[in-house]
Design a protein around this motif. Structure first.
Motif, mmCIF file in Angstrom:
data_model
loop_
_atom_site.group_PDB
_atom_site.id
_atom_site.type_symbol
_atom_site.label_atom_id
_atom_site.label_comp_id
_atom_site.label_asym_id
_atom_site.label_seq_id
_atom_site.Cartn_x
_atom_site.Cartn_y
_atom_site.Cartn_z
ATOM 1 N N UNK A 149 0.809 -0.949 0.109
ATOM 2 C CA UNK A 149 0.291 -0.183 -0.312
ATOM 3 C C UNK A 149 1.042 0.714 -0.339
ATOM 4 N N UNK A 192 -2.779 5.649 -2.802
ATOM 5 C CA UNK A 192 -3.417 3.967 -3.254
ATOM 6 C C UNK A 192 -4.216 3.054 -2.597
ATOM 7 N N UNK A 193 -4.422 2.488 -3.276
ATOM 8 C CA UNK A 193 -5.047 1.017 -2.447
ATOM 9 C C UNK A 193 -3.848 -0.262 -2.193
ATOM 10 N N UNK A 194 -4.560 -1.052 -2.037
ATOM 11 C CA UNK A 194 -3.977 -3.102 -1.932
ATOM 12 C C UNK A 194 -3.373 -2.595 -2.847
ATOM 13 N N UNK A 209 -12.338 -0.708 2.464
ATOM 14 C CA UNK A 209 -12.147 -1.145 1.235
ATOM 15 C C UNK A 209 -13.035 -2.198 0.614
ATOM 16 N N UNK A 266 -9.032 -4.791 -4.189
ATOM 17 C CA UNK A 266 -9.360 -4.467 -3.451
ATOM 18 C C UNK A 266 -9.929 -2.917 -4.324
ATOM 19 N N UNK A 267 -9.765 -2.097 -3.673
ATOM 20 C CA UNK A 267 -10.445 -0.953 -4.446
ATOM 21 C C UNK A 267 -9.956 0.195 -3.511
ATOM 22 N N UNK A 268 -9.825 1.107 -3.681
ATOM 23 C CA UNK A 268 -8.425 2.420 -3.206
ATOM 24 C C UNK A 268 -8.922 2.884 -2.267
ATOM 25 N N UNK A 269 -10.265 2.780 -1.638
ATOM 26 C CA UNK A 269 -10.997 3.325 -0.242
ATOM 27 C C UNK A 269 -11.852 4.515 -0.564
#
Lengths: 110, 112
Positions: free
Chosen positions: A37, A41-43, B89, B102-105
């Motif tokens: 991460x 940015x996301x995971x 997320x 995953x999305x970016x949250x």
């Protein structure tokens, strides 16, 4: 029951060096995932190990590698560190469809 | 190519009101969907999940709704509490690899 544990919590390295991050899955879990991460940015999926074998890897260069040991713990190695490798590295393990995460290792490359 | 999208980077709600977090996906092979909650410098914590054979799953204050035809899911938190303030997320996985994507949250802030 202990959760997923990662070590170290923080790691500071110089550009060009190698970093080794460690993960112990929840007891009984054989699958381990690694994620990155980066800031904002996301995971991003890095690697998946199951039963000691690498099953899949994400869109990362070969200098990101790892392994899984007979006790299902895992190691992530990042060679030739670059500044943009600075990120939170997360490890997860799963018994079924739900992945459980460790607290992460914050890698800072200077 | 983002297969899981969370189009709202942030959401602000008043304590006691409903929080609705949205998520869209593009991969038709996804058949299991999850929501995670994350505080800064910590790993994500699993909240709730839903299989594609259902359209709703409830756990206390948290409910997830799935609309397969629209490839859309949402997380409802009722009532919202200040302790719910975190990044949420959305994630999905498919049969075979089970690798969560995953999305970016979405950063949720619940004001007292």
């Amino acid at each position: 029951e202990a959760g997923v544990t990662q070590s170290p919590t923080h790691l500071i390295k110089t550009r060009g060096q190698q970093a080794t991050l460690r993960c112990s899955p929840i007891s009984g879990h054989t699958s381990v995932y690694w994620y990155q991460q980066a800031l904002g940015l996301g995971l991003q999926f890095l690697l998946w190990y199951d039963e000691g074998e690498e099953r899949n890897r994400g869109n990362f260069p070969p200098r990101f590698s790892g392994r899984q040991f007979p006790n299902y713990s895992s190691e992530l190695n990042v060679n030739a560190l670059e500044l943009e490798d600075s990120a939170l590295y997360l490890c997860a393990s799963r018994p079924d469809r739900v992945a459980f995460f460790g607290q992460g290792t914050r890698l800072t490359v200077v | 190519d983002q297969q899981v999208k969370q189009n709202s980077p942030s959401l602000s709600v008043q304590e006691g009101r409903i929080s609705i977090l949205n998520c869209d996906y593009t991969n038709s092979m996804f058949d299991y969907f999850l929501w995670y909650k994350k505080y800064p410098a910590e790993g994500p914590t699993f909240l709730i999940s839903i299989s594609s054979i259902k359209d709703k799953n409830e756990d206390g204050r948290f409910t997830v709704f799935l609309n397969k035809s629209a490839k859309h899911l949402s997380l409802h938190i009722v009532p919202s509490q200040p302790g719910d303030s975190a990044v949420y997320f959305c994630a999905a996985n498919g049969v075979g690899s089970y690798i969560p994507t995953f999305g970016r949250g979405t950063s949720l802030i619940v004001h007292p």
